[in-house]
Design an enzyme around this catalytic site. Structure first.
Site, PDB file in Angstrom:
ATOM      1  N   ASP A 220      14.690 -37.654  19.322  1.00  0.00           N
ATOM      2  CA  ASP A 220      15.699 -37.109  18.422  1.00  0.00           C
ATOM      3  C   ASP A 220      16.236 -38.303  17.653  1.00  0.00           C
ATOM      4  O   ASP A 220      16.951 -39.139  18.216  1.00  0.00           O
ATOM      5  CB  ASP A 220      16.814 -36.420  19.198  1.00  0.00           C
ATOM      6  CG  ASP A 220      17.930 -35.886  18.302  1.00  0.00           C
ATOM      7  OD1 ASP A 220      17.871 -36.114  17.075  1.00  0.00           O
ATOM      8  OD2 ASP A 220      18.870 -35.267  18.812  1.00  0.00           O
ATOM      9  N   HIS A 221      15.892 -38.400  16.368  1.00  0.00           N
ATOM     10  CA  HIS A 221      16.208 -39.627  15.645  1.00  0.00           C
ATOM     11  C   HIS A 221      17.709 -39.877  15.541  1.00  0.00           C
ATOM     12  O   HIS A 221      18.134 -41.012  15.337  1.00  0.00           O
ATOM     13  CB  HIS A 221      15.565 -39.618  14.252  1.00  0.00           C
ATOM     14  CG  HIS A 221      16.189 -38.669  13.289  1.00  0.00           C
ATOM     15  ND1 HIS A 221      15.815 -37.352  13.179  1.00  0.00           N
ATOM     16  CD2 HIS A 221      17.166 -38.848  12.365  1.00  0.00           C
ATOM     17  CE1 HIS A 221      16.521 -36.768  12.241  1.00  0.00           C
ATOM     18  NE2 HIS A 221      17.359 -37.648  11.732  1.00  0.00           N
ATOM     19  N   HIS A 283      20.265 -32.135  17.544  1.00  0.00           N
ATOM     20  CA  HIS A 283      21.124 -33.221  17.081  1.00  0.00           C
ATOM     21  C   HIS A 283      22.566 -33.092  17.569  1.00  0.00           C
ATOM     22  O   HIS A 283      23.103 -33.988  18.220  1.00  0.00           O
ATOM     23  CB  HIS A 283      21.124 -33.281  15.554  1.00  0.00           C
ATOM     24  CG  HIS A 283      19.772 -33.535  14.957  1.00  0.00           C
ATOM     25  ND1 HIS A 283      18.804 -34.286  15.582  1.00  0.00           N
ATOM     26  CD2 HIS A 283      19.225 -33.142  13.777  1.00  0.00           C
ATOM     27  CE1 HIS A 283      17.728 -34.345  14.819  1.00  0.00           C
ATOM     28  NE2 HIS A 283      17.957 -33.655  13.725  1.00  0.00           N
TER      29      HIS A 283
END
Length: 535
Positions: A220-221, A283
């Site tokens: 998950d960036h 996110h």
């Protein structure tokens, strides 16, 4: 990458930053090969190759390191290198690229054509990697990045196992062999990891047939962004904040993930995802779990992720009777963005004219724990909002007795704003006396920004996460039980929406593009005497 990165002759000397004196030297991972499945796609061009180039320029990758792009189309190694050079020149954090550095970098960039579900393609890939390892003197360490459509995750991993490209490591309690440790094989999996609880569980079962959980890095960036990582430091390395991080001092918390763009060319994907799957499930819930977790017993991957999991499991399920008071979904209608007229969601390409897919979602939720009992968390995420911003805003309780100001008035409560993107930093708002004879109070702000405070541009999120995987640090990656816990909570909302659709009573609000969402989202807070913060 065989050559040590150098600086162009025209570059000015780099002066030491006094704020970074005494900081520990960065670790450099072991030599390895990284295979990128989906190398012809947008993610590889915009993020992955630019991130690897920037890591090389910052001297954070080993001198012996190779990249193999894997995709269906037939192109040569040289053609692939030229494509990646153009991509790095456009998207790398450190640009324009250094020609001398690029020459060394590109020598170890290769391309392999194949099909994701064709075992023969993976057998030939295994031979190609073995040849590269022999030429470069590598020892068998491998990382596989799945930048592919989600439907290819399980087939690719199954083929990796059948081709013996990613053998499982010894069990944790197995006797340690004499000599150097065996080479590692790790797999990075992009989002979305499933579309609901059932599909996430099925995907976990499929990949666990081939891989050990220690080999799996679900990315998950957002967790690679500096401010998200700084949440742990901010809370647990500063004695003045942790004592007030609870329901005794915090009135409520707002988490916003706003985008000013529409679905662009991703209408087909977004129709199946929506903002709840695309932003909230991964996110925002991940950011919230880091914010709300208890102190881990140690700063190691499982200790941190154990505490995040407890937060996700403590999320209170929304009662059916209170659903509309806790959940809002909406779509953007035609409006303006950046001074230009833009179409509504249903007029976008590859979007159904009768779509009920949400481009905006707002939630009121509670964490049933001793620390957060009774504190509402308000989450919102949407497209075509006025600006691109992701932040956490901690609204503290008002002073118990108002000494200043007129009777019946209130002073704005203190707010701690943690900006995740853009302009990463932290700001604390508090009241201060205005100059002059009157006792007038005005809000002021103390701000910390990464770029200006440390004199360097923060690394891109993918740079940090790729480096962590190479180092074997999974702290900022999600574990199987975390994924399933977040889907367990989100899937109940999707089931409610599906039931409403089946009964012909789907309710999707609208909001004009360029605004902060529908009026009904404001009522989530005004009903409690609160209001959304304007980031």
């Amino acid at each position: 990458m065989l050559d040590s990165p150098g600086s162009p002759a025209s570059s000015p000397p780099v002066l030491p930053n006094p704020l970074r004196e005494g900081l520990a030297e960065e670790r450099v991972p072991e030599p390895a090969v990284m295979v990128i499945f989906g190398a012809s796609g947008d993610l590889a061009h915009r993020k992955l190759l630019p991130a690897l180039y920037s890591l090389t320029r910052d001297r954070l990758l080993p001198a012996r390191f190779a990249i193999v792009g894997f995709a269906r189309r037939a192109i040569s190694d040289d053609a692939f290198r030229e494509e990646m050079r153009a991509a790095c020149n456009e998207f790398a954090r450190r640009r324009p690229i250094d020609p001398e550095l690029w020459a060394g970098f590109a020598r170890n960039v290769f391309y392999h054509q194949g099909e994701y579900e064709d075992l023969a393609s993976f057998m030939s890939l295994e031979q190609r990697i073995a040849d590269i390892e022999k030429t470069l003197g590598l020892h068998g360490n491998r990382v596989f990045y799945l930048a592919t459509p989600p439907s290819s995750f399980a087939p690719v991993i199954r083929s990796l196992g059948e081709a013996r490209l990613a053998p499982k490591p010894p069990a944790p309690n197995a006797p340690r062999p004499v000599g150097p440790p065996p080479p590692f094989a790790r797999v990075i999996i992009e989002k979305p990891f499933g579309t609901d609880l059932d599909t996430a569980r099925a995907l976990n079962r499929d990949i666990h047939d081939t891989l050990d959980e220690r080999q799996i890095y679900r990315i998950d960036h957002y967790l690679g962004k500096e401010t998200v990582q700084n949440l742990l430091v901010f809370r647990f390395a500063n004695g003045i904040f942790e004592p007030v991080w609870n329901n005794r001092f915090v009135d409520h918390v707002q988490i916003t993930g706003a985008e000013n763009i529409g679905v662009e060319a991703r209408g087909g994907y977004f129709e199946q995802a929506g903002s709840m799957r695309d932003m909230v499930q991964n996110h925002l819930l991940q950011v919230m779990s880091l914010f709300a977790m208890e102190p881990p017993i140690a700063f190691d991957p499982d200790a941190v992720r154990d505490e995040k999991l407890k937060v996700l499991k403590a999320l209170r399920y929304i009662p059916e009777s209170d659903f509309e008071q806790h959940v809002v979904r909406a779509q953007y209608a035609a409006g303006s963005s950046g001074g230009q007229a833009v179409p509504g969601y249903r007029q976008e390409r590859n979007v159904s004219p009768t779509s009920t897919t949400e481009t905006f979602v707002a939630l009121k939720l509670f964490i049933d724990s001793w620390r957060w009992a009774g504190v509402p968390f308000y989450l919102r995420s949407g497209k075509r909002l006025p600006k691109r911003v992701t932040e956490i805003a901690v609204h503290f309780k008002e002073a118990p007795h108002l000494l200043f100001g007129r009777r019946g008035e209130s002073i704005r409560p203190n707010v701690l704003a943690i900006r995740i993107q853009p302009d990463e930093g932290i700001a604390l708002n508090f009241g201060s006396k205005l100059p002059g004879p009157a006792m007038e109070i005005a809000p002021v702000s103390m701000e910390f920004r990464y770029g200006s405070s440390f004199g360097v541009e923060p690394p891109e999120a993918y740079e940090r996460l790729l480096l962590d995987c190479l180092l074997g640090d999974s702290t900022l990656f999600t574990r199987a039980d975390e994924v399933e816990a977040s889907w367990a909570w989100v899937s109940r909302i999707h089931r409610r929406w599906a039931d409403e659709a089946a009964q012909g009573r789907s309710r999707v609000e609208t909001y004009a593009a360029g605004t902060w969402g529908p009026a009904v989202a404001d009522r989530l807070l005004t009903a409690d005497g609160r209001a959304w913060r304007l980031p």
